[in-house]
Each structure stands twice: as C-alpha cells, then as structure tokens.
Design a protein around this motif. Structure first.
Motif, PDB file in Angstrom:
ATOM      1  N   HIS A  87     -24.119  57.323  63.613  1.00 59.88           N
ATOM      2  CA  HIS A  87     -23.560  58.672  63.521  1.00 59.88           C
ATOM      3  C   HIS A  87     -22.866  58.933  64.846  1.00 59.88           C
ATOM      4  CE1 HIS A  87     -23.010  62.517  61.680  1.00 59.88           C
ATOM      5  NE2 HIS A  87     -23.745  63.174  62.546  1.00 59.88           N
ATOM      6  N   ASN A  88     -21.559  58.858  64.846  1.00 61.93           N
ATOM      7  CA  ASN A  88     -20.806  58.955  66.095  1.00 61.93           C
ATOM      8  C   ASN A  88     -20.694  60.388  66.578  1.00 61.93           C
ATOM      9  OD1 ASN A  88     -20.346  56.201  66.203  1.00 61.93           O
ATOM     10  ND2 ASN A  88     -18.402  56.330  65.102  1.00 61.93           N
ATOM     11  N   LEU A  89     -20.848  60.580  67.884  1.00 61.93           N
ATOM     12  CA  LEU A  89     -20.555  61.873  68.497  1.00 61.93           C
ATOM     13  C   LEU A  89     -19.050  62.076  68.630  1.00 61.93           C
ATOM     14  CD1 LEU A  89     -23.351  61.941  71.219  1.00 61.93           C
ATOM     15  CD2 LEU A  89     -23.169  63.455  69.224  1.00 61.93           C
ATOM     16  N   LEU A 132     -29.114  62.420  65.384  1.00 68.73           N
ATOM     17  CA  LEU A 132     -29.431  61.219  66.160  1.00 68.73           C
ATOM     18  C   LEU A 132     -30.851  61.273  66.713  1.00 68.73           C
ATOM     19  CD1 LEU A 132     -25.965  61.001  67.888  1.00 68.73           C
ATOM     20  CD2 LEU A 132     -26.887  59.307  66.279  1.00 68.73           C
ATOM     21  N   GLN A 133     -31.304  62.451  67.106  1.00 58.69           N
ATOM     22  CA  GLN A 133     -32.670  62.579  67.592  1.00 58.69           C
ATOM     23  C   GLN A 133     -33.675  62.343  66.466  1.00 58.69           C
ATOM     24  OE1 GLN A 133     -33.380  62.785  70.808  1.00 58.69           O
ATOM     25  NE2 GLN A 133     -31.194  62.812  71.230  1.00 58.69           N
ATOM     26  N   LEU A 134     -33.365  62.820  65.266  1.00 59.44           N
ATOM     27  CA  LEU A 134     -34.238  62.573  64.113  1.00 59.44           C
ATOM     28  C   LEU A 134     -34.331  61.080  63.814  1.00 59.44           C
ATOM     29  CD1 LEU A 134     -33.077  65.419  61.679  1.00 59.44           C
ATOM     30  CD2 LEU A 134     -35.273  65.285  62.878  1.00 59.44           C
ATOM     31  N   VAL A 135     -33.190  60.396  63.893  1.00 57.48           N
ATOM     32  CA  VAL A 135     -33.165  58.951  63.647  1.00 57.48           C
ATOM     33  C   VAL A 135     -34.051  58.228  64.658  1.00 57.48           C
ATOM     34  CG1 VAL A 135     -31.675  56.909  63.742  1.00 57.48           C
ATOM     35  CG2 VAL A 135     -30.903  58.964  62.530  1.00 57.48           C
ATOM     36  N   VAL A 181     -30.557  53.563  66.972  1.00 60.95           N
ATOM     37  CA  VAL A 181     -29.493  54.556  67.015  1.00 60.95           C
ATOM     38  C   VAL A 181     -28.180  53.864  67.365  1.00 60.95           C
ATOM     39  CG1 VAL A 181     -28.598  56.583  68.215  1.00 60.95           C
ATOM     40  CG2 VAL A 181     -31.025  56.444  67.623  1.00 60.95           C
ATOM     41  N   CYS A 182     -27.181  54.053  66.519  1.00 63.17           N
ATOM     42  CA  CYS A 182     -25.823  53.572  66.764  1.00 63.17           C
ATOM     43  C   CYS A 182     -24.922  54.793  66.907  1.00 63.17           C
ATOM     44  CB  CYS A 182     -25.367  52.688  65.606  1.00 63.17           C
ATOM     45  SG  CYS A 182     -23.623  52.224  65.668  1.00 63.17           S
ATOM     46  N   GLN A 242     -22.712  61.184  78.516  1.00 61.48           N
ATOM     47  CA  GLN A 242     -23.476  61.793  77.430  1.00 61.48           C
ATOM     48  C   GLN A 242     -24.060  60.720  76.506  1.00 61.48           C
ATOM     49  OE1 GLN A 242     -20.359  64.410  76.060  1.00 61.48           O
ATOM     50  NE2 GLN A 242     -21.119  66.133  77.279  1.00 61.48           N
ATOM     51  N   LEU A 243     -23.312  59.665  76.258  1.00 56.60           N
ATOM     52  CA  LEU A 243     -23.856  58.547  75.484  1.00 56.60           C
ATOM     53  C   LEU A 243     -25.002  57.879  76.230  1.00 56.60           C
ATOM     54  CD1 LEU A 243     -20.576  56.939  74.101  1.00 56.60           C
ATOM     55  CD2 LEU A 243     -22.353  58.085  72.755  1.00 56.60           C
ATOM     56  N   ALA A 244     -24.854  57.726  77.537  1.00 54.78           N
ATOM     57  CA  ALA A 244     -25.933  57.124  78.329  1.00 54.78           C
ATOM     58  C   ALA A 244     -27.195  57.977  78.266  1.00 54.78           C
ATOM     59  CB  ALA A 244     -25.478  56.945  79.773  1.00 54.78           C
ATOM     60  N   GLU A 245     -27.037  59.279  78.238  1.00 49.10           N
ATOM     61  CA  GLU A 245     -28.194  60.163  78.118  1.00 49.10           C
ATOM     62  C   GLU A 245     -28.891  59.977  76.775  1.00 49.10           C
ATOM     63  OE1 GLU A 245     -29.324  64.944  78.310  1.00 49.10           O
ATOM     64  OE2 GLU A 245     -27.263  64.292  78.624  1.00 49.10           O
TER      65      GLU A 245
END
Length: 345
Positions: free
Chosen positions: A180-182, A205-208, A215-216, A236-239
């Motif tokens: 699920h891409n941001l 993404l947090q639920l996944v 997570v992808c 933000q991706l690193a976080e």
C-alpha cells in the motif's frame, strides 16, 4: 531505531555529504536525515557515479548481493472511485482503461507464468479504494487455486485501504506481504489525491504490520514534488521501516491530470534512487513502474549498481514493461544472484 528518531550528528555545509554518508550509513548502518538526503539530491551531476558507487556499497553491506524478483497482476482493473492524479484506473478520469475482472483460471495462469521466470513473489492487485466482500472472496478463491495447482510462490496483495478484520482475513489466507503505497511526501499528498488522506494509508500499513505481514510501501517520483519533498518522503518511509520500498517513476497517463507532465531525466532518477538507499540502508528497494521510460536499458543497469536490490519483471498493470527475460539476462550479466524461493519463506 528509525531514521526519523535516531540521534545524528548535525553536518555543516562545508562537510562532504558523501564522506558523512560513508561513515554514517555504510559503516554504522544509520540512514540519512531529511536535511542530509536533501544535500545528496542536490549533488552536482559530476558526482553521480561516486554517489551510485556508495549506494551500491551500502546495498551490498546491509542487504547482500541477492535480488528479489516479483511479478504482478491486476485482478480488478479500472473503475476505481479514487482520484489519484497519476492513475489511469481512476473512474473519475477519461482514460482508455475500462473496468474488468480477471477470472480464477487467469489468475492461476499468471501466477504460473510468474513462477516460471524464477520470481519468488506474485502480487495480486486491485484498483479499488478498499476490498468489498466480492473481492475478498475472489482473492481467497484465487490463492486456493494457485496452491492447488502446485505453485508455492509467495503471494502478496495490494487491495487498497483495509479494516482490521480484512487484514486478519488476508493473513489467514496466507498473504505474507501487503503493498500500500504512500505515493509521495505527506506535505505533497493533497496535490496528488483528494478523495482520501495520507493518514488513512498510513493507518492501513500499521494494521498490516500489527498482523505480522510484511509491509511493502513506496511511491512515485516525478509528480511535481520538490527536492525537499523527496527528502521528506524518504525519511517518512524510513520511519515506517517497511520490508520493501517500490520505486516508481511517473508515466504520464492519457486522460489523467498528469498526462502532460514530462518524465524525469535518467540522471535525476538515479540520484533519487541512490538517495533513498542512503536513507533506507537495510530495506529492499525495488525497481517498479516507469523505469523503462525514465532510464532505458543502460539506466536500469546503473540503478542495479546504485542501490536497487529487487525488481518487478514483466508488465505493470496497465503499462507494458520489458520482457522478463531481458531483466533476467541483465541480472545474469551483472552477476547478481536471484533470491531463491526457499530463502523467502
């Protein structure tokens, strides 16, 4: 500890950012901060090869030499109610794409063809805001049919935003990774999508992650974002600390609000890839859509030597990619081993 929370010594403007990155990222495995990523993105073109070389060293040091190969297929194409401005599958834009469903035999065939390339990942994708009961049943039946055919390829899904119950159901089906891409930096997202928020995607993404699936999560570059927003997005991706980050480059789609955008140039795309590797030293970084248009054959090879360690082969939903064999030959020529299925289970 993520790149967003780690304590990093501040750098001054007269320090060489690649020397800093060599010590911080290559030696210690700590991703660059937002300001540091921005400095990498602004390096002169004359230092591009040096940057790519460092990104490759980081990839080899913290991820190893193997390349993960994946194929994707759309089980439900077109007719999406969301207004993602880059997407030809939005039902709100006058694009050539029409709504269609892939039947179960077609899904089994696509999975078999993907496995024949040596890929270890098969991702089932649907153009929806989130899955309804019909789609969830289709995915369940499709996964069961793939397994009954004797195909043990890893199965991932990308079905939009999920509820906690849907996440649990997908995990029970045996889906091991969810995409699920941001899409872009949080500050730029409202310029790209107005029918849902960046935060809604983050919550899925947090639920996944909480359900134990991999997570992808990645995005698209070239949608009018600034260098500052590209640096923001990398951090933000690193976080989020995803298992995998797909790197897509905008393909201007006829009928979408971005149809007249110019594709970003190859050297700029390579600089972005390398900068993301320095922000995400331990993460799988995957070449995805748009690389053929932006980079061409030579650029793809440079990217594989500039931080990339995963690749999608074949087509990208509504866009054609390179023939899978060309990518497999490229990996062989570069002496990059393909990750084996038994190493991914």
């Amino acid at each position: 500890m993520t790149a967003a929370t780690q304590q990093v010594e501040p750098t001054t403007a007269d320090e060489d950012i690649l020397a800093v990155a060599r010590e911080q990222v290559l030696e210690r495995g700590e991703g660059l901060s937002q300001d540091q990523v921005l400095r990498v993105l602004r390096l002169p073109e004359g230092r591009l090869q040096e940057l790519l070389g460092l990104a490759h060293e980081v990839r080899m040091r913290w991820c190893g030499p193997e390349v993960e190969v994946e194929g994707i297929v759309s089980v439900k194409t077109g007719g999406c109610p969301e207004d993602c401005h880059f997407c030809s599958q939005s039902g709100l834009f006058a694009t050539p794409v029409r709504s269609a469903w892939l039947d179960i035999p077609g899904l089994v065939t696509a999975a078999a063809e993907t496995a024949e390339t040596g890929a270890t990942e098969f991702c089932i994708v649907a153009a929806v805001r989130g899955p309804d009961r019909r789609l969830m049943d289709q995915v369940r039946q499709g996964i069961a049919a793939i397994r009954e055919s004797g195909n043990d390829i890893n199965i991932a899904c990308s079905l939009g935003m999920l509820t906690a119950e849907q996440v649990d159901e997908l995990a029970e089906m045996g889906v091991h990774r969810y995409n699920h891409n941001l899409e872009t930096a949080r500050s730029h997202f409202p310029n790209v999508v107005t029918t849902h928020t960046w935060q809604e995607r983050w919550e899925t993404l947090q639920l996944v992650r909480d359900a134990g699936m991999e997570v992808c999560c990645g995005g698209i570059v070239g949608m009018g974002e600034t260098d500052e927003q590209r640096a923001e997005f990398a951090v933000q991706l690193a976080e989020l600390d995803p298992h995998e980050v797909p790197m897509n480059f905008l393909i201007p789609q006829p009928g979408t609000p971005y149809e007249h955008y110019e594709p970003i140039e190859g050297p700029q795309a390579l600089r972005i890839v390398a900068a993301f590797r320095l922000a995400l030293p331990r993460t799988m970084l995957r070449f995805a859509g748009g690389r053929e248009l932006t980079l061409g054959d030579l650029g793809a090879e440079q990217g594989m030597l500039g931080g990339i360690n995963a690749i999608i082969v074949g087509n990208y939903l509504t866009n054609l990619g390179r023939p899978a064999q060309r990518d497999l030959t490229m990996l062989d020529d570069l002496q990059m081993p393909i990750k084996a299925l038994n190493d991914t289970l």
